[in-house]
Design a protein around this motif. Structure first.
Motif, PDB file in Angstrom:
ATOM      1  N   ASN A   1      12.480   5.501   4.046  1.00 41.33           N
ATOM      2  CA  ASN A   1      12.481   6.957   4.255  1.00 41.33           C
ATOM      3  C   ASN A   1      13.019   7.645   3.011  1.00 41.33           C
ATOM      4  O   ASN A   1      13.548   7.017   2.091  1.00 41.33           O
ATOM      5  CB  ASN A   1      13.284   7.329   5.512  1.00 41.33           C
ATOM      6  N   GLU A   2      12.884   8.952   3.001  1.00 39.77           N
ATOM      7  CA  GLU A   2      13.216   9.718   1.799  1.00 39.77           C
ATOM      8  C   GLU A   2      14.705   9.711   1.489  1.00 39.77           C
ATOM      9  O   GLU A   2      15.126  10.022   0.380  1.00 39.77           O
ATOM     10  CB  GLU A   2      12.725  11.151   1.962  1.00 39.77           C
ATOM     11  N   ASN A   3      15.551   9.399   2.476  1.00 41.08           N
ATOM     12  CA  ASN A   3      16.993   9.409   2.234  1.00 41.08           C
ATOM     13  C   ASN A   3      17.516   8.090   1.681  1.00 41.08           C
ATOM     14  O   ASN A   3      18.711   7.954   1.432  1.00 41.08           O
ATOM     15  CB  ASN A   3      17.737   9.742   3.534  1.00 41.08           C
ATOM     16  N   SER A   4      16.617   7.097   1.542  1.00 36.29           N
ATOM     17  CA  SER A   4      17.058   5.799   1.022  1.00 36.29           C
ATOM     18  C   SER A   4      17.436   5.940  -0.447  1.00 36.29           C
ATOM     19  O   SER A   4      16.876   6.762  -1.181  1.00 36.29           O
ATOM     20  CB  SER A   4      15.938   4.769   1.161  1.00 36.29           C
ATOM     21  N   PRO A   5      18.412   5.162  -0.890  1.00 36.46           N
ATOM     22  CA  PRO A   5      18.795   5.216  -2.308  1.00 36.46           C
ATOM     23  C   PRO A   5      17.657   4.678  -3.191  1.00 36.46           C
ATOM     24  O   PRO A   5      16.835   3.883  -2.755  1.00 36.46           O
ATOM     25  CB  PRO A   5      20.028   4.317  -2.363  1.00 36.46           C
ATOM     26  N   ASN A   6      17.638   5.133  -4.440  1.00 32.88           N
ATOM     27  CA  ASN A   6      16.604   4.666  -5.372  1.00 32.88           C
ATOM     28  C   ASN A   6      16.832   3.202  -5.741  1.00 32.88           C
ATOM     29  O   ASN A   6      17.967   2.767  -5.952  1.00 32.88           O
ATOM     30  CB  ASN A   6      16.619   5.516  -6.642  1.00 32.88           C
ATOM     31  N   PHE A   7      15.702   2.471  -5.843  1.00 32.95           N
ATOM     32  CA  PHE A   7      15.778   1.084  -6.336  1.00 32.95           C
ATOM     33  C   PHE A   7      14.407   0.705  -6.900  1.00 32.95           C
ATOM     34  O   PHE A   7      13.374   1.269  -6.536  1.00 32.95           O
ATOM     35  CB  PHE A   7      16.204   0.107  -5.227  1.00 32.95           C
ATOM     36  N   GLY A   8      14.443  -0.212  -7.817  1.00 30.20           N
ATOM     37  CA  GLY A   8      13.204  -0.660  -8.461  1.00 30.20           C
ATOM     38  C   GLY A   8      12.442  -1.639  -7.586  1.00 30.20           C
ATOM     39  O   GLY A   8      12.874  -1.994  -6.487  1.00 30.20           O
ATOM     40  N   PRO A   9      11.264  -2.090  -8.065  1.00 26.95           N
ATOM     41  CA  PRO A   9      10.426  -3.008  -7.287  1.00 26.95           C
ATOM     42  C   PRO A   9      11.187  -4.256  -6.887  1.00 26.95           C
ATOM     43  O   PRO A   9      11.861  -4.881  -7.700  1.00 26.95           O
ATOM     44  CB  PRO A   9       9.280  -3.340  -8.253  1.00 26.95           C
ATOM     45  N   ARG A  10      11.121  -4.557  -5.591  1.00 27.60           N
ATOM     46  CA  ARG A  10      11.786  -5.755  -5.082  1.00 27.60           C
ATOM     47  C   ARG A  10      10.762  -6.775  -4.599  1.00 27.60           C
ATOM     48  O   ARG A  10      10.535  -7.798  -5.213  1.00 27.60           O
ATOM     49  CB  ARG A  10      12.733  -5.373  -3.944  1.00 27.60           C
ATOM     50  N   SER A  11      10.161  -6.473  -3.487  1.00 25.60           N
ATOM     51  CA  SER A  11       9.168  -7.387  -2.920  1.00 25.60           C
ATOM     52  C   SER A  11       7.795  -7.008  -3.468  1.00 25.60           C
ATOM     53  O   SER A  11       7.330  -5.885  -3.262  1.00 25.60           O
ATOM     54  CB  SER A  11       9.185  -7.295  -1.394  1.00 25.60           C
ATOM     55  N   ILE A  12       7.177  -7.939  -4.172  1.00 29.26           N
ATOM     56  CA  ILE A  12       5.888  -7.652  -4.828  1.00 29.26           C
ATOM     57  C   ILE A  12       4.823  -8.619  -4.309  1.00 29.26           C
ATOM     58  O   ILE A  12       5.028  -9.836  -4.282  1.00 29.26           O
ATOM     59  CB  ILE A  12       6.007  -7.782  -6.350  1.00 29.26           C
ATOM     60  N   ILE A  13       3.706  -8.057  -3.872  1.00 27.36           N
ATOM     61  CA  ILE A  13       2.530  -8.861  -3.513  1.00 27.36           C
ATOM     62  C   ILE A  13       1.582  -8.811  -4.709  1.00 27.36           C
ATOM     63  O   ILE A  13       1.049  -7.746  -5.042  1.00 27.36           O
ATOM     64  CB  ILE A  13       1.841  -8.320  -2.250  1.00 27.36           C
ATOM     65  N   LYS A  14       1.412  -9.945  -5.349  1.00 24.92           N
ATOM     66  CA  LYS A  14       0.604  -9.994  -6.571  1.00 24.92           C
ATOM     67  C   LYS A  14      -0.866 -10.261  -6.234  1.00 24.92           C
ATOM     68  O   LYS A  14      -1.179 -10.952  -5.262  1.00 24.92           O
ATOM     69  CB  LYS A  14       1.119 -11.097  -7.498  1.00 24.92           C
ATOM     70  N   PRO A  15      -1.781  -9.747  -7.048  1.00 28.03           N
ATOM     71  CA  PRO A  15      -3.203 -10.038  -6.830  1.00 28.03           C
ATOM     72  C   PRO A  15      -3.486 -11.519  -7.078  1.00 28.03           C
ATOM     73  O   PRO A  15      -2.835 -12.156  -7.913  1.00 28.03           O
ATOM     74  CB  PRO A  15      -3.913  -9.148  -7.851  1.00 28.03           C
ATOM     75  N   ARG A  16      -4.458 -12.059  -6.354  1.00 27.46           N
ATOM     76  CA  ARG A  16      -4.764 -13.487  -6.450  1.00 27.46           C
ATOM     77  C   ARG A  16      -6.147 -13.702  -7.078  1.00 27.46           C
ATOM     78  O   ARG A  16      -7.069 -12.912  -6.853  1.00 27.46           O
ATOM     79  CB  ARG A  16      -4.740 -14.122  -5.066  1.00 27.46           C
ATOM     80  N   PRO A  17      -6.303 -14.794  -7.845  1.00 30.10           N
ATOM     81  CA  PRO A  17      -7.635 -15.123  -8.389  1.00 30.10           C
ATOM     82  C   PRO A  17      -8.623 -15.354  -7.244  1.00 30.10           C
ATOM     83  O   PRO A  17      -8.255 -15.881  -6.188  1.00 30.10           O
ATOM     84  CB  PRO A  17      -7.400 -16.406  -9.183  1.00 30.10           C
TER      85      PRO A  17
ATOM     86  N   ASP B   1      -2.035  -9.985 -13.333  1.00 27.69           N
ATOM     87  CA  ASP B   1      -3.470 -10.226 -13.535  1.00 27.69           C
ATOM     88  C   ASP B   1      -4.019 -11.215 -12.512  1.00 27.69           C
ATOM     89  O   ASP B   1      -3.302 -12.115 -12.046  1.00 27.69           O
ATOM     90  CB  ASP B   1      -3.735 -10.782 -14.938  1.00 27.69           C
ATOM     91  N   ALA B   2      -5.289 -11.039 -12.215  1.00 20.46           N
ATOM     92  CA  ALA B   2      -6.020 -11.992 -11.371  1.00 20.46           C
ATOM     93  C   ALA B   2      -7.439 -12.101 -11.921  1.00 20.46           C
ATOM     94  O   ALA B   2      -8.104 -11.082 -12.145  1.00 20.46           O
ATOM     95  CB  ALA B   2      -6.044 -11.531  -9.920  1.00 20.46           C
ATOM     96  N   PHE B   3      -7.880 -13.327 -12.151  1.00 21.54           N
ATOM     97  CA  PHE B   3      -9.230 -13.519 -12.694  1.00 21.54           C
ATOM     98  C   PHE B   3     -10.218 -13.674 -11.541  1.00 21.54           C
ATOM     99  O   PHE B   3     -10.003 -14.464 -10.622  1.00 21.54           O
ATOM    100  CB  PHE B   3      -9.292 -14.748 -13.598  1.00 21.54           C
ATOM    101  N   VAL B   4     -11.299 -12.921 -11.628  1.00 23.06           N
ATOM    102  CA  VAL B   4     -12.317 -12.928 -10.567  1.00 23.06           C
ATOM    103  C   VAL B   4     -13.613 -13.507 -11.128  1.00 23.06           C
ATOM    104  O   VAL B   4     -14.111 -13.055 -12.166  1.00 23.06           O
ATOM    105  CB  VAL B   4     -12.563 -11.506 -10.021  1.00 23.06           C
ATOM    106  N   LYS B   5     -14.128 -14.530 -10.445  1.00 24.72           N
ATOM    107  CA  LYS B   5     -15.417 -15.119 -10.802  1.00 24.72           C
ATOM    108  C   LYS B   5     -16.455 -14.704  -9.768  1.00 24.72           C
ATOM    109  O   LYS B   5     -16.155 -14.651  -8.571  1.00 24.72           O
ATOM    110  CB  LYS B   5     -15.325 -16.643 -10.845  1.00 24.72           C
ATOM    111  N   VAL B   6     -17.643 -14.410 -10.245  1.00 24.31           N
ATOM    112  CA  VAL B   6     -18.740 -14.033  -9.354  1.00 24.31           C
ATOM    113  C   VAL B   6     -19.754 -15.173  -9.360  1.00 24.31           C
ATOM    114  O   VAL B   6     -20.310 -15.520 -10.412  1.00 24.31           O
ATOM    115  CB  VAL B   6     -19.403 -12.720  -9.796  1.00 24.31           C
TER     116      VAL B   6
END
Length: 405
Positions: free
Chosen positions: A5-21, A92-97
């Motif tokens: 919520n908007e009242n939460s203190p500021n913090f940088g990226p914690r939990s990151i879901i990265k793109p997958r190949p 980065d995530a490499f995509v093959k077609v």
């Protein structure tokens, strides 16, 4: 997913879901996810091969999800999720077609005709890039170091196999293999060398030249498979030397002599041969000048009661008149002796009385020359009759053979 919520203190990226190949089938939609929990909520942008993406009919961006509809080979590449906070985070995530690999141009069987000296096969495939090509002959891999030329282009232009100076050894089954990261395809064809009998279409005309002049004789021919060509002089193959040069290319052969001599004059044969037959033609090259007697024997043995031939090989132009002399007198044709048109003296039945010296004379408008040969008579051995006495079965018998020579 974590909600803030908007009242939460500021913090940088914690939990990151990265793109997958990913590997996506051509025509399917591509979905790539990227998420980071941070406050305030970070801005996420998308790139492909370093170029920023934006919404379009092809691309849809929904904050944490990138969608590319109906992918094609052009969508192959590196996709980047860029998280813009106080610092930038790039994932980065490499995509093959996966595009089905199929030939759109296949080589066809070639029949090599008598006027054809080269063959060209081409194959071209489309599919997921990059596509690599290999050529095989009868199961053996070919390269540009094996008497062929292989040209393989980039970005889908295909591959070309060229065979020069075709011979029967080039016959066989040729295979074009195309492959990429996912699969391979191959196509086979035949190269057939049609057989054509050798045929000499022309040869330089015979002529007389001056001693020391240069000589060039050309023999043109057709044949398949590529024939073996040989120049023959006085029943012996002509070999290259410091004064003889032979140039051949499969359809013609040139015999070149920078300095022609009297000893080299005579009849030359162009012989062309392959697996289905042969052809030959002759040309006479003479030198105007005093006669020259070659390959003459100074001593010879004559077997009494047997035929005897004395050869006198004469060169020169105009054609020399050949005569044989014995003890200073001319030998004329008779029942016992005969002078042939080629200058050979033939004695039908040699006798001991004919032992002695014979001389060959050759003369034309430029002069005269002669050579002598001494003929020694040899009596053939005579075996006396073998006497056989009656013998008792099982006993020892002695036979005696007596020879008077």
């Amino acid at each position: 997913m974590l909600y803030i919520n908007e009242n939460s203190p500021n913090f940088g990226p914690r939990s990151i879901i990265k793109p997958r190949p990913q590997t996506v089938q051509e025509g399917d939609d591509l979905h790539i996810y990227c998420y980071a929990s941070a406050h305030p909520r970070p801005l996420i942008t998308w790139e492909k091969d370093g170029v920023k993406l934006s919404d379009s009919t092809k691309v849809s961006i929904d904050i944490e999800r990138l969608t590319v509809v109906s992918v094609s080979s052009a969508d192959w590449g590196r996709y980047s999720c860029v998280i813009n906070d106080k610092e930038k985070y790039r994932y980065d995530a490499f995509v093959k077609v996966k595009v089905p690999l199929v030939f759109i141009e296949k080589p066809e069987t070639i029949h090599v005709k008598d006027d054809q000296t080269s063959a060209r096969f081409k194959c071209k495939a489309i599919g997921s890039m990059p596509i690599i090509y290999h050529w095989f002959k009868n199961g053996q891999k070919l390269s540009s170091e094996t008497d062929v030329t292989i040209t393989s282009g980039e970005k889908g232009v295909g591959s070309v196999l060229e065979i020069q100076d075709i011979d029967v050894k080039d016959e066989g089954s040729y295979q074009c293999f195309a492959f990429n990261h996912f699969e391979s395809v191959q196509h086979s064809v035949q190269l057939v060398v049609d057989s054509v009998l050798p045929n000499i279409t022309s040869i330089s005309p015979g002529r007389s030249i001056n001693e020391g002049d240069a000589l060039s004789v050309v023999c043109q021919y057709t044949a398949l498979p590529r024939p073996k060509q040989t120049w023959v002089y006085e029943n012996r193959p002509v070999e290259e030397s410091s004064n003889i040069v032979i140039n051949s290319n499969g359809t013609f052969s040139e015999l070149r002599v920078p300095k022609f001599t009297m000893a080299m004059s005579g009849r030359y044969q162009c012989l062309v041969e392959n697996r289905v037959g042969l052809d030959s033609k002759y040309v006479n090259i003479e030198i105007e000048g005093k006669p020259l007697i070659t390959d003459f024997e100074s001593m010879k043995e004559g077997l009494v009661g047997k035929p005897l031939s004395l050869h006198c090989n004469v060169k020169g132009s105009p054609k020399p008149l050949v005569r044989w002399m014995r003890w200073g007198s001319r030998v004329t044709s008779s029942q016992s002796m005969k002078v042939l048109s080629n200058g050979t003296l033939l004695i039908g039945s040699f006798s001991a009385n004919e032992e002695g010296e014979f001389e060959c004379h050759a003369q034309n408008s430029f002069g005269r020359t002669s050579k002598k040969v001494y003929v020694k008579s040899i009596e053939p051995p005579v075996i006396s009759p073998v006497k056989v006495d009656p013998a008792i079965a099982g006993s020892r018998v002695l036979f005696t053979c007596t020879c008077n020579r």
